[in-house]
Design an enzyme around this catalytic site. Structure first.
Site, PDB file in Angstrom:
ATOM      1  N   ASP A   1      80.232 -39.844 -91.952  1.00  0.00           N
ATOM      2  CA  ASP A   1      78.810 -39.554 -91.746  1.00  0.00           C
ATOM      3  C   ASP A   1      78.022 -39.681 -93.056  1.00  0.00           C
ATOM      4  O   ASP A   1      78.565 -39.463 -94.142  1.00  0.00           O
ATOM      5  CB  ASP A   1      78.665 -38.136 -91.169  1.00  0.00           C
ATOM      6  CG  ASP A   1      77.306 -37.918 -90.514  1.00  0.00           C
ATOM      7  OD1 ASP A   1      76.569 -38.900 -90.312  1.00  0.00           O
ATOM      8  OD2 ASP A   1      76.987 -36.754 -90.217  1.00  0.00           O
TER       9      ASP A   1
ATOM     10  N   ASN B   1      75.701 -42.459 -93.763  1.00  0.00           N
ATOM     11  CA  ASN B   1      75.288 -43.815 -94.164  1.00  0.00           C
ATOM     12  C   ASN B   1      73.768 -43.926 -94.287  1.00  0.00           C
ATOM     13  O   ASN B   1      73.248 -44.532 -95.229  1.00  0.00           O
ATOM     14  CB  ASN B   1      75.744 -44.847 -93.125  1.00  0.00           C
ATOM     15  CG  ASN B   1      77.248 -44.977 -93.048  1.00  0.00           C
ATOM     16  OD1 ASN B   1      77.959 -44.410 -93.870  1.00  0.00           O
ATOM     17  ND2 ASN B   1      77.733 -45.713 -92.064  1.00  0.00           N
TER      18      ASN B   1
ATOM     19  N   ASN C   1      75.430 -42.094 -80.057  1.00  0.00           N
ATOM     20  CA  ASN C   1      74.782 -43.049 -80.967  1.00  0.00           C
ATOM     21  C   ASN C   1      74.072 -44.188 -80.222  1.00  0.00           C
ATOM     22  O   ASN C   1      73.219 -44.865 -80.798  1.00  0.00           O
ATOM     23  CB  ASN C   1      75.787 -43.639 -81.966  1.00  0.00           C
ATOM     24  CG  ASN C   1      76.266 -42.652 -83.010  1.00  0.00           C
ATOM     25  OD1 ASN C   1      77.419 -42.712 -83.462  1.00  0.00           O
ATOM     26  ND2 ASN C   1      75.407 -41.721 -83.421  1.00  0.00           N
ATOM     27  N   TRP C   2      74.394 -44.379 -78.925  1.00  0.00           N
ATOM     28  CA  TRP C   2      73.655 -45.384 -78.137  1.00  0.00           C
ATOM     29  C   TRP C   2      72.173 -45.022 -78.056  1.00  0.00           C
ATOM     30  O   TRP C   2      71.335 -45.874 -77.774  1.00  0.00           O
ATOM     31  CB  TRP C   2      74.226 -45.508 -76.719  1.00  0.00           C
ATOM     32  CG  TRP C   2      75.575 -46.170 -76.642  1.00  0.00           C
ATOM     33  CD1 TRP C   2      76.746 -45.586 -76.243  1.00  0.00           C
ATOM     34  CD2 TRP C   2      75.897 -47.537 -76.943  1.00  0.00           C
ATOM     35  NE1 TRP C   2      77.772 -46.500 -76.298  1.00  0.00           N
ATOM     36  CE2 TRP C   2      77.288 -47.702 -76.719  1.00  0.00           C
ATOM     37  CE3 TRP C   2      75.162 -48.642 -77.395  1.00  0.00           C
ATOM     38  CZ2 TRP C   2      77.948 -48.918 -76.923  1.00  0.00           C
ATOM     39  CZ3 TRP C   2      75.822 -49.855 -77.595  1.00  0.00           C
ATOM     40  CH2 TRP C   2      77.189 -49.975 -77.362  1.00  0.00           C
TER      41      TRP C   2
ATOM     42  N   ARG D   1      71.452 -41.513 -94.736  1.00  0.00           N
ATOM     43  CA  ARG D   1      70.881 -40.754 -95.864  1.00  0.00           C
ATOM     44  C   ARG D   1      71.244 -41.394 -97.197  1.00  0.00           C
ATOM     45  O   ARG D   1      70.462 -41.368 -98.151  1.00  0.00           O
ATOM     46  CB  ARG D   1      71.369 -39.296 -95.803  1.00  0.00           C
ATOM     47  CG  ARG D   1      70.573 -38.446 -94.828  1.00  0.00           C
ATOM     48  CD  ARG D   1      71.290 -37.184 -94.486  1.00  0.00           C
ATOM     49  NE  ARG D   1      72.401 -37.440 -93.584  1.00  0.00           N
ATOM     50  CZ  ARG D   1      73.398 -36.598 -93.366  1.00  0.00           C
ATOM     51  NH1 ARG D   1      73.439 -35.445 -94.010  1.00  0.00           N
ATOM     52  NH2 ARG D   1      74.357 -36.901 -92.508  1.00  0.00           N
ATOM     53  N   TRP D   2      72.411 -41.985 -97.282  1.00  0.00           N
ATOM     54  CA  TRP D   2      72.811 -42.692 -98.505  1.00  0.00           C
ATOM     55  C   TRP D   2      71.818 -43.822 -98.792  1.00  0.00           C
ATOM     56  O   TRP D   2      71.335 -43.972 -99.914  1.00  0.00           O
ATOM     57  CB  TRP D   2      74.220 -43.269 -98.329  1.00  0.00           C
ATOM     58  CG  TRP D   2      74.756 -44.027 -99.493  1.00  0.00           C
ATOM     59  CD1 TRP D   2      75.452 -43.519-100.549  1.00  0.00           C
ATOM     60  CD2 TRP D   2      74.653 -45.450 -99.725  1.00  0.00           C
ATOM     61  NE1 TRP D   2      75.792 -44.534-101.425  1.00  0.00           N
ATOM     62  CE2 TRP D   2      75.313 -45.722-100.944  1.00  0.00           C
ATOM     63  CE3 TRP D   2      74.077 -46.514 -99.019  1.00  0.00           C
ATOM     64  CZ2 TRP D   2      75.412 -47.015-101.476  1.00  0.00           C
ATOM     65  CZ3 TRP D   2      74.170 -47.795 -99.539  1.00  0.00           C
ATOM     66  CH2 TRP D   2      74.830 -48.026-100.763  1.00  0.00           C
TER      67      TRP D   2
ATOM     68  N   ARG E   1      79.810 -29.894 -88.414  1.00  0.00           N
ATOM     69  CA  ARG E   1      80.002 -29.901 -86.956  1.00  0.00           C
ATOM     70  C   ARG E   1      80.983 -31.007 -86.570  1.00  0.00           C
ATOM     71  O   ARG E   1      81.356 -31.842 -87.388  1.00  0.00           O
ATOM     72  CB  ARG E   1      78.671 -30.052 -86.225  1.00  0.00           C
ATOM     73  CG  ARG E   1      77.850 -31.247 -86.652  1.00  0.00           C
ATOM     74  CD  ARG E   1      76.545 -31.366 -85.837  1.00  0.00           C
ATOM     75  NE  ARG E   1      75.713 -32.436 -86.345  1.00  0.00           N
ATOM     76  CZ  ARG E   1      74.668 -32.251 -87.173  1.00  0.00           C
ATOM     77  NH1 ARG E   1      74.336 -31.035 -87.568  1.00  0.00           N
ATOM     78  NH2 ARG E   1      73.966 -33.287 -87.602  1.00  0.00           N
TER      79      ARG E   1
ATOM     80  N   THR F   1      79.237 -42.018 -78.236  1.00  0.00           N
ATOM     81  CA  THR F   1      78.417 -42.366 -77.045  1.00  0.00           C
ATOM     82  C   THR F   1      76.968 -41.946 -77.296  1.00  0.00           C
ATOM     83  O   THR F   1      76.042 -42.618 -76.873  1.00  0.00           O
ATOM     84  CB  THR F   1      78.938 -41.684 -75.763  1.00  0.00           C
ATOM     85  OG1 THR F   1      79.072 -40.297 -76.028  1.00  0.00           O
ATOM     86  CG2 THR F   1      80.264 -42.237 -75.313  1.00  0.00           C
TER      87      THR F   1
HETATM   88  C1  IPE Z   1      78.884 -38.648 -85.689  1.00  0.00           C
HETATM   89  O1  IPE Z   1      77.828 -38.826 -86.566  1.00  0.00           O
HETATM   90  C2  IPE Z   1      79.338 -39.961 -85.176  1.00  0.00           C
HETATM   91  C3  IPE Z   1      79.860 -40.892 -86.183  1.00  0.00           C
HETATM   92  C4  IPE Z   1      80.127 -40.606 -87.418  1.00  0.00           C
HETATM   93  C5  IPE Z   1      80.100 -42.207 -85.700  1.00  0.00           C
HETATM   94  P1  IPE Z   1      76.327 -38.578 -86.139  1.00  0.00           P
HETATM   95  O2  IPE Z   1      75.495 -38.757 -87.331  1.00  0.00           O
HETATM   96  O3  IPE Z   1      75.999 -39.386 -84.945  1.00  0.00           O
HETATM   97  O4  IPE Z   1      76.402 -37.046 -85.707  1.00  0.00           O
HETATM   98  P2  IPE Z   1      75.252 -35.992 -85.399  1.00  0.00           P
HETATM   99  O5  IPE Z   1      74.479 -36.500 -84.257  1.00  0.00           O
HETATM  100  O6  IPE Z   1      74.421 -35.847 -86.625  1.00  0.00           O
HETATM  101  O7  IPE Z   1      76.004 -34.745 -85.078  1.00  0.00           O
HETATM  102  C1  IPE Z   2      77.305 -42.408 -89.804  1.00  0.00           C
HETATM  103  O1  IPE Z   2      76.169 -42.389 -90.615  1.00  0.00           O
HETATM  104  C2  IPE Z   2      77.480 -43.722 -89.086  1.00  0.00           C
HETATM  105  C3  IPE Z   2      77.153 -43.666 -87.653  1.00  0.00           C
HETATM  106  C4  IPE Z   2      76.870 -42.592 -86.976  1.00  0.00           C
HETATM  107  C5  IPE Z   2      77.151 -44.939 -86.943  1.00  0.00           C
HETATM  108  P1  IPE Z   2      74.746 -42.000 -90.028  1.00  0.00           P
HETATM  109  O2  IPE Z   2      74.086 -43.241 -89.551  1.00  0.00           O
HETATM  110  O3  IPE Z   2      74.865 -40.932 -89.021  1.00  0.00           O
HETATM  111  O4  IPE Z   2      74.030 -41.468 -91.310  1.00  0.00           O
HETATM  112  P2  IPE Z   2      73.032 -40.226 -91.407  1.00  0.00           P
HETATM  113  O5  IPE Z   2      73.760 -39.054 -90.816  1.00  0.00           O
HETATM  114  O6  IPE Z   2      71.817 -40.566 -90.644  1.00  0.00           O
HETATM  115  O7  IPE Z   2      72.804 -40.066 -92.856  1.00  0.00           O
HETATM  116 MG    MG Z   3      74.847 -38.906 -89.151  1.00  0.00          MG
END
Ligand code: IPE
Ligand code: IPE
Ligand code: MG
Length: 247
Positions: free
Chosen positions: A21, A23, A69-70, A25-26, A195, A67
């Site tokens: 997790d 990416n 993330n869709w 914010r980075w 979480r 799921t």
């Molecule tokens: C969890 O990360 C899923 C993956 C790392 C692929 P999210 O960034 O989607 O999680 P939430 O929604 O903040 O909990």
């Molecule tokens: C995790 O990084 C990768 C995926 C969930 C696909 P995020 O995209 O969730 O990055 P943040 O949490 O928004 O920084």
């Molecule tokens: Mg995230």
């Protein structure tokens, strides 16, 4: 002594799971687009996979796309699918040569056709590889996985393939998508979020949890060693007392 040298090879976790997790914010912290963060995330993953394989870890499961993330903006979702496709294309040769076996869990039928094809090819190509199983959670939801297991158990019960007394934790595990993989001893989540986000709910019942504030693209080999050392310093009691464990 370096961090790597401090690791007790005899007590390595067999299976490490990672919620990659941070990416987005980075990228934001660098004034860049989120997709650039996802690209950097692939690089970090490549590095950690190599590192895990070299150390002798037998299973690495990574949460790549949930799921939920869709529901992200359409351009981020399609950008992620392109990054995924390109990553498989560019890395598959080296992955195969490194004796890595690819496995995927999740509802892959939702992925673009091209991605599904590449995944199937990669699984087929690497199916007899032995060094490490690289298990990728894609379009994955642990609750869906558990509900699917319940449906299939009900079906097998109805068809007299199993009886009620046989239903226990071992049998239930065999109906999950992770059936061929032991439970993770260690679960790592990067980016400071505390979480689980619908990941491996049944499988992590007794996993050691490790959280770090580092955003996934910055997660280095040293950070990985640190997580393993932290794991090795823990006493896993499984409900018993410390005195019982030390006997
Ligand atoms: C969890 O990360 C899923 C993956 C790392 C692929 P999210 O960034 O989607 O999680 P939430 O929604 O903040 O909990
Ligand atoms: C995790 O990084 C990768 C995926 C969930 C696909 P995020 O995209 O969730 O990055 P943040 O949490 O928004 O920084
Ligand atoms: Mg995230």
């Amino acid at each position: 002594m370096s961090l790597k040298e401090q690791i007790n090879i005899e007590k390595l976790p067999k299976h490490v799971a990672i919620i990659m997790d941070g990416n987005g914010r980075w990228a934001k912290s660098k004034g860049q687009m989120r997709l650039l963060g996802h690209k950097a995330g692939v690089k970090a993953l490549k590095n950690i996979l190599r590192c895990a394989g070299t150390l002798g870890i037998k299973y690495l499961t990574v949460y790549a796309f949930s799921t939920e993330n869709w529901n992200r903006p359409q351009d981020e979702v399609s950008g992620l699918m392109t990054i995924l496709l390109n990553a498989i294309k560019s890395e598959i040769k080296e992955i195969h040569e490194s004796d890595v076996k690819i496995n995927v869990i999740g509802d892959t039928s939702k992925l673009p056709e091209k991605v599904q094809q590449k995944i199937n090819d990669a699984i087929e190509l690497t199916k007899t590889n032995k060094r490490i199983t690289f298990n990728i959670a894609l379009s994955y939801s642990s609750r869906c996985d558990i509900i699917n297991a319940v449906k299939n158990i009900a079906e097998d019960y109805k068809n007299n393939k199993i009886n009620q007394t046989e239903i226990n934790e071992t049998l239930f595990s065999k109906y999950l998508s992770t059936k061929e993989i032991p439970n993770p001893e260690l679960l790592i989540r990067t980016s400071g979020e505390l979480r689980i986000s619908n990941f491996l709910l049944f499988e992590i019942a007794y996993s050691e949890l490790y959280f770090t504030d580092i955003f996934w693209p910055d997660f280095s080999e040293e950070n990985f060693y640190q997580a393993i050392l932290d794991y090795q310093s823990r006493e896993r009691r499984y409900g018993k007392t410390s005195e019982q464990i030390k006997k």
